[in-house]
Design a protein around this motif. Structure first.
Motif, short mmCIF file in Angstrom:
data_model
loop_
_atom_site.label_atom_id
_atom_site.label_comp_id
_atom_site.label_asym_id
_atom_site.label_seq_id
_atom_site.Cartn_x
_atom_site.Cartn_y
_atom_site.Cartn_z
N ASP A 19 0.92 -1.19 0.09
CA ASP A 19 -0.01 0.07 -0.03
C ASP A 19 0.80 1.22 0.16
O ASP A 19 0.47 2.05 -0.74
N ALA A 20 1.99 1.07 1.06
CA ALA A 20 2.78 2.45 0.76
C ALA A 20 3.49 2.50 -0.56
O ALA A 20 3.52 3.70 -0.79
N ALA A 21 3.93 1.62 -1.16
CA ALA A 21 4.84 1.60 -2.27
C ALA A 21 3.84 2.08 -3.61
O ALA A 21 4.26 2.81 -4.42
N VAL A 22 2.39 1.56 -3.44
CA VAL A 22 1.56 2.04 -4.64
C VAL A 22 1.27 3.58 -4.37
O VAL A 22 1.27 4.21 -5.52
N THR A 23 1.23 4.08 -3.51
CA THR A 23 1.26 5.30 -3.14
C THR A 23 2.22 6.22 -3.93
O THR A 23 1.97 7.25 -4.77
N VAL A 24 3.46 5.90 -3.66
CA VAL A 24 4.69 6.36 -4.18
C VAL A 24 4.75 6.50 -5.55
O VAL A 24 4.89 7.30 -6.25
N TYR A 25 4.55 5.25 -6.07
CA TYR A 25 4.58 4.87 -7.38
C TYR A 25 3.46 5.25 -8.33
O TYR A 25 3.73 6.03 -9.53
N GLU A 26 2.32 5.42 -7.64
CA GLU A 26 1.09 6.15 -8.49
C GLU A 26 1.43 7.56 -8.64
O GLU A 26 1.49 8.25 -9.76
N ARG A 27 2.20 8.15 -7.46
CA ARG A 27 2.51 9.94 -7.63
C ARG A 27 3.68 10.01 -8.59
O ARG A 27 3.67 10.88 -9.53
N LEU A 28 4.68 9.02 -8.63
CA LEU A 28 5.85 9.24 -9.56
C LEU A 28 5.34 8.93 -11.26
O LEU A 28 5.84 9.44 -12.02
N THR A 29 4.42 8.00 -11.33
CA THR A 29 4.06 7.59 -12.86
C THR A 29 2.71 8.37 -13.27
O THR A 29 2.69 8.41 -14.42
N THR A 46 -0.17 7.44 -12.82
CA THR A 46 -1.14 6.64 -13.20
C THR A 46 -1.51 5.73 -11.94
O THR A 46 -1.18 5.60 -10.73
N GLU A 47 -2.92 5.13 -12.03
CA GLU A 47 -3.29 4.37 -11.12
C GLU A 47 -3.19 2.84 -11.20
O GLU A 47 -2.75 2.40 -12.35
N ALA A 48 -3.07 2.28 -9.82
CA ALA A 48 -2.32 0.92 -10.05
C ALA A 48 -3.59 -0.17 -10.16
O ALA A 48 -4.71 -0.02 -10.01
N ALA A 99 0.29 -3.29 -10.73
CA ALA A 99 0.85 -2.72 -11.61
C ALA A 99 0.93 -1.31 -11.96
O ALA A 99 -0.40 -0.85 -11.64
N VAL A 100 1.76 -0.47 -11.72
CA VAL A 100 1.72 0.89 -11.94
C VAL A 100 2.64 1.29 -12.88
O VAL A 100 3.84 1.35 -12.55
N GLY A 101 2.12 2.03 -13.80
CA GLY A 101 2.88 2.46 -14.93
C GLY A 101 3.76 1.21 -15.52
O GLY A 101 3.22 0.04 -15.87
N CYS A 102 4.98 1.49 -15.59
CA CYS A 102 6.05 0.38 -15.98
C CYS A 102 6.52 -0.49 -14.57
O CYS A 102 7.39 -1.29 -14.99
#
Length: 117
Positions: free
Chosen positions: A16-26, A28-30, A42-45
């Protein structure tokens, strides 16, 4: 084989914590799904994965996920160059996939990214 792109695999302790970071960086929604006992987002690439170490250790052996137009065509090309098909083709929540060991020993997942309904 038509390669459309690649995805990187990242094993995380707190999905959950990682999804928040990667959604912000990419931006895109997971897209979340389960692969056995492993929760995947799956979040972006990126494929973020969290779960039991026994299952993650197997998934860590796969260098990257490669998006292709057609998994069956990828199998034909992989076989022609001497790759070993070690799993699949199988249907997954994000498309059909196959895992292959290249002649140099590298292991890759190929997925056709056709959304399954």
């Amino acid at each position: 084989m038509d390669i459309l792109g690649t995805s990187l695999r990242v094993c995380v302790g707190d999905l959950d914590a990682a999804v928040t970071v990667y959604e912000r960086l990419t931006g895109t929604e997971a897209i979340r799904f389960q692969r056995g006992g492993v929760a995947v987002a799956a979040v972006g690439c990126f494929f973020l994965m969290s779960g039991p170490e026994a299952e993650l250790s197997v998934l860590r052996k796969i260098t990257a996920t490669i998006a292709v137009k057609n998994v069956d065509a990828a199998v034909d090309d992989l076989t022609a160059v001497g790759a070993d098909i070690i799993a699949g083709p199988l249907t997954t929540p994000i498309g059909r996939n196959v895992v292959a060991r290249h002649p140099d020993g590298s292991i890759f997942e190929y997925v056709d990214r056709v959304q399954i309904s």
